[in-house]
Design an enzyme around this catalytic site. Structure first.
Site, PDB file in Angstrom:
ATOM      1  N   LYS A  13       0.841  -1.209   0.000  1.00 58.11           N
ATOM      2  CA  LYS A  13       0.000   0.000   0.000  1.00 58.11           C
ATOM      3  C   LYS A  13       0.876   1.260   0.000  1.00 58.11           C
ATOM      4  O   LYS A  13       0.623   2.197  -0.747  1.00 58.11           O
ATOM      5  CB  LYS A  13      -0.920   0.039   1.234  1.00 58.11           C
ATOM      6  CG  LYS A  13      -1.940  -1.074   1.294  1.00 58.11           C
ATOM      7  CD  LYS A  13      -2.925  -0.872   2.436  1.00 58.11           C
ATOM      8  CE  LYS A  13      -2.308  -0.888   3.826  1.00 58.11           C
ATOM      9  NZ  LYS A  13      -1.666  -2.137   4.204  1.00 58.11           N
ATOM     10  N   ARG A  88      -9.264   1.201   8.732  1.00 60.59           N
ATOM     11  CA  ARG A  88      -8.850  -0.163   9.066  1.00 60.59           C
ATOM     12  C   ARG A  88      -9.911  -0.906   9.862  1.00 60.59           C
ATOM     13  O   ARG A  88      -9.736  -2.086  10.158  1.00 60.59           O
ATOM     14  CB  ARG A  88      -7.576  -0.104   9.898  1.00 60.59           C
ATOM     15  CG  ARG A  88      -6.303  -0.376   9.109  1.00 60.59           C
ATOM     16  CD  ARG A  88      -5.173  -0.261  10.078  1.00 60.59           C
ATOM     17  NE  ARG A  88      -3.995  -0.967   9.761  1.00 60.59           N
ATOM     18  CZ  ARG A  88      -2.912  -0.426   9.222  1.00 60.59           C
ATOM     19  NH1 ARG A  88      -2.909   0.817   8.829  1.00 60.59           N
ATOM     20  NH2 ARG A  88      -1.823  -1.141   9.082  1.00 60.59           N
ATOM     21  N   ARG A 127      11.725  -6.111   4.580  1.00 61.48           N
ATOM     22  CA  ARG A 127      11.477  -4.724   4.168  1.00 61.48           C
ATOM     23  C   ARG A 127      12.433  -3.771   4.887  1.00 61.48           C
ATOM     24  O   ARG A 127      12.699  -3.938   6.075  1.00 61.48           O
ATOM     25  CB  ARG A 127      10.028  -4.363   4.511  1.00 61.48           C
ATOM     26  CG  ARG A 127       9.692  -2.922   4.236  1.00 61.48           C
ATOM     27  CD  ARG A 127       8.222  -2.721   4.190  1.00 61.48           C
ATOM     28  NE  ARG A 127       7.583  -2.703   5.506  1.00 61.48           N
ATOM     29  CZ  ARG A 127       6.291  -2.448   5.682  1.00 61.48           C
ATOM     30  NH1 ARG A 127       5.516  -2.219   4.649  1.00 61.48           N
ATOM     31  NH2 ARG A 127       5.780  -2.451   6.891  1.00 61.48           N
ATOM     32  N   ARG A 160      11.559  -1.338  10.376  1.00 65.64           N
ATOM     33  CA  ARG A 160      10.542  -0.875  11.329  1.00 65.64           C
ATOM     34  C   ARG A 160      10.475  -1.816  12.519  1.00 65.64           C
ATOM     35  O   ARG A 160      10.593  -3.020  12.379  1.00 65.64           O
ATOM     36  CB  ARG A 160       9.169  -0.849  10.623  1.00 65.64           C
ATOM     37  CG  ARG A 160       8.889   0.447   9.914  1.00 65.64           C
ATOM     38  CD  ARG A 160       7.654   0.396   9.065  1.00 65.64           C
ATOM     39  NE  ARG A 160       6.486  -0.174   9.722  1.00 65.64           N
ATOM     40  CZ  ARG A 160       5.265  -0.143   9.192  1.00 65.64           C
ATOM     41  NH1 ARG A 160       5.062   0.424   8.011  1.00 65.64           N
ATOM     42  NH2 ARG A 160       4.240  -0.683   9.828  1.00 65.64           N
ATOM     43  N   ARG A 171      -0.101  -8.509  13.431  1.00 71.80           N
ATOM     44  CA  ARG A 171      -0.702  -7.511  12.532  1.00 71.80           C
ATOM     45  C   ARG A 171      -1.566  -8.188  11.463  1.00 71.80           C
ATOM     46  O   ARG A 171      -2.626  -7.685  11.096  1.00 71.80           O
ATOM     47  CB  ARG A 171       0.404  -6.662  11.879  1.00 71.80           C
ATOM     48  CG  ARG A 171       1.036  -5.681  12.867  1.00 71.80           C
ATOM     49  CD  ARG A 171       2.382  -5.161  12.384  1.00 71.80           C
ATOM     50  NE  ARG A 171       2.311  -4.446  11.140  1.00 71.80           N
ATOM     51  CZ  ARG A 171       3.332  -4.346  10.281  1.00 71.80           C
ATOM     52  NH1 ARG A 171       4.492  -4.912  10.549  1.00 71.80           N
ATOM     53  NH2 ARG A 171       3.198  -3.655   9.181  1.00 71.80           N
TER      54      ARG A 171
HETATM   55  P1  AMP Z   1       1.068   0.853   8.851  1.00 70.02           P
HETATM   56  O1  AMP Z   1       2.262   1.713   8.622  1.00 70.02           O
HETATM   57  O2  AMP Z   1      -0.122   1.279   8.049  1.00 70.02           O
HETATM   58  O3  AMP Z   1       1.385  -0.614   8.696  1.00 70.02           O
HETATM   59  O4  AMP Z   1       0.640   1.055  10.379  1.00 70.02           O
HETATM   60  C1  AMP Z   1       1.504   0.741  11.426  1.00 70.02           C
HETATM   61  C2  AMP Z   1       0.730   0.678  12.735  1.00 70.02           C
HETATM   62  O5  AMP Z   1       0.134   1.953  13.013  1.00 70.02           O
HETATM   63  C3  AMP Z   1      -0.426  -0.294  12.747  1.00 70.02           C
HETATM   64  O6  AMP Z   1      -0.014  -1.631  13.058  1.00 70.02           O
HETATM   65  C4  AMP Z   1      -1.298   0.296  13.845  1.00 70.02           C
HETATM   66  O7  AMP Z   1      -0.780   0.033  15.138  1.00 70.02           O
HETATM   67  C5  AMP Z   1      -1.145   1.792  13.604  1.00 70.02           C
HETATM   68  N1  AMP Z   1      -2.156   2.276  12.636  1.00 70.02           N
HETATM   69  C6  AMP Z   1      -1.931   2.778  11.393  1.00 70.02           C
HETATM   70  N2  AMP Z   1      -3.080   3.113  10.804  1.00 70.02           N
HETATM   71  C7  AMP Z   1      -4.070   2.807  11.676  1.00 70.02           C
HETATM   72  C8  AMP Z   1      -5.483   2.887  11.637  1.00 70.02           C
HETATM   73  N3  AMP Z   1      -6.134   3.362  10.570  1.00 70.02           N
HETATM   74  N4  AMP Z   1      -6.175   2.486  12.725  1.00 70.02           N
HETATM   75  C9  AMP Z   1      -5.549   2.023  13.830  1.00 70.02           C
HETATM   76  N5  AMP Z   1      -4.220   1.890  13.924  1.00 70.02           N
HETATM   77  C10 AMP Z   1      -3.468   2.278  12.857  1.00 70.02           C
END
Ligand code: AMP
Length: 214
Positions: A13, A88, A127, A160, A171
């Site tokens: 994404k 999400r 990654r 990360r 996740r």
């Molecule tokens: P991402 O970079 O999109 O993989 O997000 C990393 C982490 O940020 C996720 O595992 C969640 O802990 C938090 N996070 C990101 N976007 C959301 C969202 N829309 N709702 C809740 N938690 C989020």
């Protein structure tokens, strides 16, 4: 043009959202990036969010909905945007629909980047991300020309914290439990399309462009 990219962690994404953002000169809005910036700046939001992010849980809806509502009001969103990592949960999707409807607006495209679960762990553990510009690399499929250094800006590459295997599994589980429901939500809405994101990146991009040109 207002676009949502759905898909599990590791579907690409972020990479595709950045590419589309450049192509259409609209902002990529990643709640993950916004939260990571808050964590690295050690703000109160960051300290709260970190507790959830470190273990692979979602940050509470009320927090991320607030972040998105504020972000979408900024001037650069007038021409459109790409939402990457939001919504999400069903509550987030409903809040977004409601917020847009209140100004007579709606999302134009929802693209679900699908990848078999078995491929995701390998994608994520290998990654690497640039600390400065956020560009993503993969140690095997798209390595940096110089190990540990971003090809685009010369920044330092890092892994990360939540790209460790146990957190990745959590996740993915959270995605299945809480985010899969969005597929049906947007399918009913009529603006939902699926792209096979395990294809080579240029093919994924061609499919996305075909959808967005419709
Ligand atoms: P991402 O970079 O999109 O993989 O997000 C990393 C982490 O940020 C996720 O595992 C969640 O802990 C938090 N996070 C990101 N976007 C959301 C969202 N829309 N709702 C809740 N938690 C989020």
């Amino acid at each position: 043009m207002k676009i949502i990219l759905l898909g599990p962690p590791g579907a690409g994404k972020g990479t595709q959202a950045k590419w589309l953002a450049d192509k259409f000169t609209i902002p990529q809005i990643s709640t993950g990036d916004i939260l990571r910036t808050a964590v690295s700046n050690n703000t109160q939001l960051g300290r709260e969010a970190k507790k959830f992010m470190d273990v692979g849980d979602l940050v509470p809806d009320i927090v991320v909905i607030g972040i998105i509502k504020d972000r979408l009001q900024l001037n650069d969103c007038k021409k459109g945007y790409i939402l990457d990592g939001f919504p999400r949960t069903l509550a987030q999707a409903e809040a977004l629909t409601e917020a847009l409807a209140s100004i007579g607006d709606d999302i134009n495209f929802v693209i679900n980047l699908k990848v078999e679960a078995s491929k995701l762990v390998r994608r994520l553990t290998m990654r690497r991300v640039c600390k400065s510009c956020g560009q993503m690399f993969h140690l095997e499929y798209s390595p940096a020309k110089v190990d540990g250094i971003c090809d685009q800006c010369g920044g330092e590459l890092y892994q990360r914290d939540d790209d460790s295997e146990n957190v990745i599994l959590k996740r993915l589980d959270v995605h299945n439990q809480q985010s899969k429901v969005l597929e049906e939500y947007y399918y009913k809405n009529g603006c939902y399309k699926v792209v096979d994101a395990s294809l080579p990146i240029d093919q994924v991009q061609s499919f996305m462009i075909a959808i967005l040109s419709d």
